[in-house]
Design an enzyme around this catalytic site. Structure first.
Site, PDB file in Angstrom:
ATOM      1  CD  GLU A  63     -23.551 -27.567 -19.577  1.00 32.73           C
ATOM      2  OE1 GLU A  63     -23.987 -28.717 -19.354  1.00 32.73           O
ATOM      3  OE2 GLU A  63     -23.736 -26.600 -18.812  1.00 32.73           O
ATOM      4  CG  HIS A 132     -32.573 -33.870 -22.963  1.00 27.38           C
ATOM      5  ND1 HIS A 132     -33.527 -33.145 -22.286  1.00 27.38           N
ATOM      6  CD2 HIS A 132     -31.561 -34.076 -22.085  1.00 27.38           C
ATOM      7  CE1 HIS A 132     -33.117 -32.919 -21.050  1.00 27.38           C
ATOM      8  NE2 HIS A 132     -31.925 -33.473 -20.899  1.00 27.38           N
TER       9      HIS A 132
END
Length: 361
Positions: A63, A132
């Site tokens: 990322e 999440h």
């Protein structure tokens, strides 16, 4: 008249991205899962086939690296759209976003710009839990140099995405996955919804409910139920968190005299706190009662169904807090509105927004 038809939120986002790629050769799209058969909840489906794998492509799971790559591309004149399938994953790129993307324009006296869009998906359900399901829009909105967008309707999703791609600044585009299946009218042509302009989703005179992302739908459901018992609520959809359309909020509060803010994020130090502070500073004399907030509690997001049912605020909580704000919280004839919403919510599993939800999850 514009050629409009019904699209889902994911279809609107797909079309906006497709049109941006077609209109400007400097636009590129990449991220984890961008070119896979699911196409990031359908929002990037087959774009690699149409525009080529040099402009639309998958990336390794790194990322920080892919975000930094976007900054470099933007500095060299391109307009990258970087996709993180979860906001939680983008946290690995915080230094890159905060100390680089947000600051280049300032540190080099306006000689450099970083016109990039960073997509992040939020939401809840499917047992996704503490790592999440976080809604951390306040974190990004706190950083000078970053713009933060949170669309609700398919119309706004398309218009805000196009405006974000064309903006000269880094834009954090936060989409709630429960809104990907929401349907609405969307014109075929390219159009822009200006960043920093809220909309009045529902006019009213008794109380102002300011909301963002999925909480706009919860606020509208609450307002409809309250209307049946004589309470007329105005609902403001922020659309953009940063810059924040303070004037639209102030104007509504000056009219109604009451304020409730509904946010998907945590309550402390969040968007709701900023809005309440602004009204206290700029429209205090208009208030007939102390402002109220409805937000997620200050604990991590749960995984289990039992905890989730008590963790996430829904329309019944918005309706109850609104009645409390109007000093009608114990009025039996008006509490029927809250009861009806609670009964509806009890029938819906905690991992979907409503019984019409088709996924993906």
């Amino acid at each position: 008249m514009s050629d409009q038809r019904q699209l889902t939120g994911s279809q609107a986002l797909l079309e906006a991205t497709d049109q941006c790629l077609a209109a400007c050769p400097d636009v590129v799209l990449y991220g984890l899962g961008v070119s896979d058969p699911k196409g990031v909840f359908g929002t990037t489906l087959n774009l690699h086939k149409k525009h080529g794998t040099e402009r639309v492509f998958d990336v390794p799971v790194s990322e920080d690296a892919i975000t930094g790559m976007g900054i470099g591309a933007a500095l060299m004149g391109m307009r990258p759209i970087v996709v993180h399938q979860r906001l939680d994953f983008a946290l690995l790129a915080l230094d890159t976003l905060i100390n680089n993307a947000a600051k280049w324009h300032y540190m080099f006296d306006g000689q450099y710009r970083v016109p990039m869009v960073v997509r992040m998906v939020v939401g809840r359900g499917w047992g996704q839990g503490p790592q999440h399901s976080q809604s951390l829009q306040a974190l990004f909105a706190h950083i000078p140099g970053l713009k933060v967008v949170m669309p609700v309707t398919p119309y706004d999703t398309k218009g805000l995405m196009i405006a974000a791609v064309e903006d000269e600044n880094p834009v954090i585009f936060i989409e709630h996955r429960w809104l990907h299946s929401l349907k609405g009218e969307v014109p075929r042509e390219m159009y822009r919804v200006p960043l920093g302009e809220a909309r009045v989703a529902r006019p009213g005179k008794d109380v102002t409910i300011v909301a963002s992302s999925f909480m706009v739908l919860e606020a509208l459901r609450a307002a409809e139920a309250l209307q049946s018992v004589g309470v007329d609520a105005e609902v403001i959809d922020l659309r953009t968190i940063a810059p924040l359309d303070r004037e639209t909020i102030r104007a509504s509060v000056r009219k109604t005299g009451r304020l409730l803010v509904a946010d998907t994020g945590h309550q402390s130090f969040g968007i709701s706190a900023e809005i309440v502070a602004d009204i206290a500073e700029c429209a205090l004399s208009s208030l007939k009662a102390a402002p109220v907030r409805v937000a997620s509690p200050d604990v991590p997001c749960p995984t289990t169904d039992a905890l989730a049912r008590h963790y996430y605020p829904r329309s019944s909580a918005v309706a109850q807090k609104t009645l409390d704000l109007l000093n009608l919280g114990t009025s039996k004839e008006r509490l029927v509105a809250v009861t009806s919403l609670e009964q509806q919510e009890a029938k819906i599993p905690t991992d979907i927004p409503d019984m019409n939800f088709k996924g993906p999850f």
